[in-house]
Design a protein around this motif. Structure first.
Motif, PDB file in Angstrom:
ATOM      1  N   PHE A 517       0.842  -1.201   0.000  1.00 17.91           N
ATOM      2  CA  PHE A 517       0.000   0.000   0.000  1.00 17.91           C
ATOM      3  C   PHE A 517       0.877   1.250   0.000  1.00 17.91           C
ATOM      4  N   VAL A 518       0.386   2.293  -0.670  1.00 17.99           N
ATOM      5  CA  VAL A 518       1.065   3.597  -0.539  1.00 17.99           C
ATOM      6  C   VAL A 518       0.129   4.488   0.279  1.00 17.99           C
ATOM      7  N   PRO A 519       0.623   5.014   1.393  1.00 15.72           N
ATOM      8  CA  PRO A 519      -0.218   5.937   2.157  1.00 15.72           C
ATOM      9  C   PRO A 519      -0.486   7.192   1.326  1.00 15.72           C
ATOM     10  N   GLN A 520      -1.723   7.671   1.389  1.00 14.51           N
ATOM     11  CA  GLN A 520      -2.087   8.846   0.582  1.00 14.51           C
ATOM     12  C   GLN A 520      -1.835  10.147   1.350  1.00 14.51           C
ATOM     13  N   GLU A 521      -1.407  10.022   2.581  1.00 19.66           N
ATOM     14  CA  GLU A 521      -1.040  11.216   3.345  1.00 19.66           C
ATOM     15  C   GLU A 521       0.165  10.843   4.205  1.00 19.66           C
ATOM     16  N   ARG A 522       0.708  11.868   4.894  1.00 15.91           N
ATOM     17  CA  ARG A 522       1.872  11.583   5.754  1.00 15.91           C
ATOM     18  C   ARG A 522       1.424  10.743   6.947  1.00 15.91           C
ATOM     19  N   VAL A 523       2.093   9.629   7.178  1.00 11.22           N
ATOM     20  CA  VAL A 523       1.722   8.804   8.338  1.00 11.22           C
ATOM     21  C   VAL A 523       2.981   8.428   9.116  1.00 11.22           C
ATOM     22  N   LYS A 524       2.806   8.237  10.412  1.00 14.96           N
ATOM     23  CA  LYS A 524       3.940   7.809  11.243  1.00 14.96           C
ATOM     24  C   LYS A 524       3.847   6.300  11.334  1.00 14.96           C
ATOM     25  N   VAL A 525       4.790   5.634  10.715  1.00 10.28           N
ATOM     26  CA  VAL A 525       4.719   4.174  10.706  1.00 10.28           C
ATOM     27  C   VAL A 525       6.117   3.582  10.544  1.00 10.28           C
ATOM     28  N   THR A 526       6.310   2.424  11.128  1.00 11.45           N
ATOM     29  CA  THR A 526       7.565   1.712  10.890  1.00 11.45           C
ATOM     30  C   THR A 526       7.301   0.206  10.951  1.00 11.45           C
ATOM     31  N   SER A 527       8.280  -0.554  10.524  1.00  7.18           N
ATOM     32  CA  SER A 527       8.102  -2.008  10.513  1.00  7.18           C
ATOM     33  C   SER A 527       7.855  -2.520  11.928  1.00  7.18           C
ATOM     34  N   GLY A 528       6.932  -3.459  12.061  1.00  8.51           N
ATOM     35  CA  GLY A 528       6.582  -3.985  13.387  1.00  8.51           C
ATOM     36  C   GLY A 528       5.297  -3.369  13.887  1.00  8.51           C
ATOM     37  N   ASP A 529       4.920  -2.173  13.353  1.00 12.57           N
ATOM     38  CA  ASP A 529       3.615  -1.600  13.698  1.00 12.57           C
ATOM     39  C   ASP A 529       2.537  -2.470  13.064  1.00 12.57           C
TER      40      ASP A 529
END
Ligand SMILES: Cc1cc2nc3c(=O)[nH]c(=O)nc-3n(C[C@H](O)[C@H](O)[C@H](O)COP(=O)(O)O)c2cc1C
Length: 729
Positions: A517-529
């Motif tokens: 997926f490509v987020p359509q807005e800025r999101v705070k995310v990293t692997s393991g979330d």
């Protein structure tokens, strides 16, 4: 166990004394203002400390022939007495050098006198004095038990003044103010107790009496009083009182009551006729009076007033803590023998019990037979199918008081039927042994033949509702029971829009597919979330582990024939958008600093690791241990894994195939590389496990053996210290 003994002693002492203690504290605060008010009306002269008796006594006697006594009060004002000292008064404040009258002492303020009587004897004479004395002693014991509790809480005397973790208002300020006012409160308690013991003559504090040999009194050689050595060598500041000779007869003499001794002085020759040191008991009585009343110093009086106010606050906050602990009693509609769900709780301050009660109530509302009990009440549960253990951790990673017997009870009562269990640990990352006791319980349950894991251990840090929600969702999914844990659909602002970029459903093998997926807005995310999706657009949530690759969210999904979430994802097409929530899962992030990282997974558990390895820009030495059924299951990941190895983001790849070749499980590979795993743990490296609960059980068993044999520590030690991280389902 020790923490509970001290805590209960502290509580019992406080409960038995709080009424008198409150009264003594309120009157104590008022009385602290007496020396403060007196300080304002002081008649102290300049250079008081340097004035000797030869500079003052002869002059005063000349100017006031009627003088019978001189005394120096706690504020260093000089008072002289006589039958008609200045023609009008019996006592006056004077300047000790020139004898000038500075003021007239006023009788003690009636309000302070009334308060003093109440403070000392509650207006009931000796009985009251005894009760107040006993209260002072109880305050001493409360202060000592409180100090021990703080030392235990802070893990040692050295850390007594280190930061306190703020659990809640009452608890935080009970400890913080307790530490700050410890010394003054100890002084109040100790001196109050001492003065009572003297009052009831349990400590003998006899008055000294001087033995004067009247036959040996001489009237020569005569000396001028100004030249008496004792007058020259004694400072006015050392004096409590001086009795003047009644007449000029040689047999009448001066009696000096100094701070440390009493003496008699010949009024003609200046010779010392007799001298006696005060006994220690009397010196201690004087010191106790100075310290208990604050009569000697304005500053100390203010400290005493603040400390007395703090005692009142401790009474309030102590009760607030106790009521919170006991607020939620355990109510059961069904017995332990007939219940299908058993919820065991380990809680010291009541918050874990609140979470447990909420789960229990909701199960009952859904028509299930649920039984809630403290962990110390563990027994045989003949009809149980599900066991849920919810426990906090205290002390040095220890059990809460109501869970301390659990380990021995577990060994004593093996269940007769298989039971599926889940452990939910409550703790705080502010402590080094994060949820240690919960990890230990999980490990113990894993070793029981009758216990089958239902959901991997979850932790809730600082009572986080979202972390609790993560567990609740996993538990609901596994039980497949109509239990609503009232998880509301997140608010719109918590949702993110994601566009499907890639879907491998056409090429998928062994029921597993990958989605990007490509987020359509800025999101705070990293692997393991985790990615939370709502396939039916209602409260039902499904969670998937995220691997972040080039800022794109990659999921690895196993298609279940009737799976709500997996079918929904399977049916998505490229370019389609979905609304989903990103759930931060800090407990399962790739370490920022570590000597090495060993990642262990099976099946779709590889998803977060693919993201983590691609984010391993620092090239922390990393190895991946994967378990699959057959080589074909690996195909969809092969290209990425090869690239990671070429870029040295992944040092080594270890594959176990369960249906091909040597037919191994990933646990067998861990066993094979035992030395290496032990080394990684010893060198502050990190082991991460993601995948099925069965694999987790297997691997943790192997790791526990490695830890015990090679490092002499348990797996739970490394779990609670963040060196073994798990996210299994
Ligand atoms: C004195 C004290 C010691 C604690 N020690 C730990 C600890 O070693 N490890 C941990 O994870 N949490 C520790 N905690 C945090 C508690 O486990 C956490 O706040 C828990 O939610 C409290 O649950 P309860 O209110 O049911 O007792 C400690 C808390 C206190 C007040």
């Amino acid at each position: 166990m020790t923490i509970s003994i001290w805590r209960y002693s502290h509580l019992i002492l406080a409960v038995s004394s709080f009424l008198f203690l409150a009264l003594a504290s309120i009157t104590g605060v008022i009385l602290a203002f007496e020396p403060i008010a007196d300080t304002v009306n002081t008649h102290q002269v300049a250079d008081f400390k340097s004035i000797t008796l030869s500079q003052t006594l002869p002059q005063l006697r000349k100017k006031y022939p009627d003088i019978s006594e001189l005394s120096v009060n706690a504020h260093q004002s000089v008072i002289i007495k006589g039958s008609n000292i200045d023609g009008k008064n019996k006592e006056v404040y004077v300047n000790p050098i020139d004898g000038k009258v500075l003021g007239i002492p006023s009788p003690k303020n009636e309000f302070f006198q009334w308060t003093t009587d109440l403070h000392r004897s509650l207006f009931i004479h000796e009985t009251g004095r005894f009760l107040i004395g006993l209260t002072a002693f109880l305050l001493l014991l409360i202060s000592i038990s409180g100090t021990i509790l703080i030392i235990q809480r802070q893990r040692g005397l050295k850390r007594f003044f280190t930061k306190i973790v703020k659990e809640n208002f009452a608890q935080y300020y009970h400890v913080v103010l307790g530490r700050l006012s410890l010394i003054p409160i100890l002084v109040i308690a100790l001196t109050g107790t001492y003065l009572s013991l003297v009052r009831f003559e349990l400590i003998k504090s006899e008055k000294v009496s001087l033995d004067i040999d009247f036959d040996a009194i001489k009237s020569s050689p005569e000396q001028k009083p100004e030249d008496f050595a004792i007058f020259k060598n004694t400072k006015l500041s050392e004096v409590e009182s001086i009795e003047f000779p009644f007449s000029e007869d040689v047999e009448d003499y001066y009696t000096f009551k100094l701070k440390d001794r009493e003496l008699a002085v010949n009024q003609i020759t200046g010779e010392i006729l007799a001298e006696k040191q005060y006994p220690t008991a009397q010196l201690l009585t004087n010191l106790s009076l100075d310290l208990h009343t604050g009569r000697t110093g304005f500053l100390w009086a203010i400290i005493l007033a603040i400390a007395s106010c703090n005692i009142l606050f401790f009474i309030y906050s102590g009760f607030a803590i106790t009521f919170k602990r006991r607020a939620k009693g355990i109510k059961n509609k069904y017995s332990a023998e007939e219940s299908k769900f058993i919820i065991l709780v380990g809680s010291e301050n009541g918050s874990t019990l609140q979470f447990a009660s909420s789960v229990h109530e909701q199960l009952i509302q859904n028509g299930e037979k649920s039984f809630l009990a403290e962990m110390n009440q563990y027994q045989i549960y003949p009809k149980a199918e599900y066991l849920l253990v919810m426990t906090a951790t205290y002390g040095l990673g220890d059990a809460p008081t109501n869970a301390q017997k659990f380990t021995s009870l577990l060994a004593k009562y093996p269940q007769t039927n298989p039971i599926r269990f889940s452990v939910l640990g409550f703790g705080s990352h502010a402590y080094p042994d994060f949820c240690q006791f919960a990890f230990e319980v999980n490990q113990l349950l894993t070793q029981q033949n009758w216990a089958k894991p239902l959901v991997g251990i979850h932790t809730v840090s600082d009572k986080s509702p979202s972390e609790f929600g993560l567990w609740a969702e996993a538990w609901t999914q596994q039980t497949n029971l109509p239990i609503s844990l009232k998880i509301e659909r997140p608010k719109v602002e918590e949702m993110s829009t994601l566009k499907v970029l890639q879907h491998t459903k056409d090429t998928f093998s062994e029921d597993t597919f990958m989605l990007r997926f490509v987020p359509q807005e800025r999101v705070k995310v990293t692997s393991g979330d985790l990615l939370a999706i709502y396939p039916a657009n209602d409260h039902r949530e499904r969670l998937y582990s995220i691997g972040l690759i080039d800022k794109e969210i990659q999921l690895s999904v196993k298609l279940h024939p009737n799976g709500l979430g997996s079918n929904y994802l399977y049916n998505l097409n490229a370019e389609e958008t979905i609304s989903a929530k990103i759930v931060r899962n800090k407990a399962f992030h790739f370490p920022k600093k570590a000597s090495a990282v060993m990642m262990i997974c099976n099946g779709t558990g590889i998803a977060p690791f693919l993201g983590m390895i691609s984010q391993n820009k620092k090239k922390i030495p990393s190895q991946l241990y994967c378990g699959f059924r057959a080589n074909t299951s690996l195909e969809i990941y092969e290209a990425s894994l090869k690239a990671f190895q070429e870029n040295q983001q992944l040092q080594q790849l270890n594959i176990a195939l369960s249906r091909e070749g040597t037919k191994q499980y990933v646990g067998d590979l861990v066993k094979r590389d035992a030395e290496q795993f032990a080394e990684v743990l010893q060198n502050k490296g990190v082991i991460m496990i993601c995948g099925s609960l069965a694999m987790q059980k297997d691997v943790v068993e192997v790791l526990d053996k490695i830890c015990q044999e090679k490092i002499e520590k348990s797996v739970s030690y490394f779990q609670s210290h963040g060196q073994i991280l798990m996210d299994c389902y």
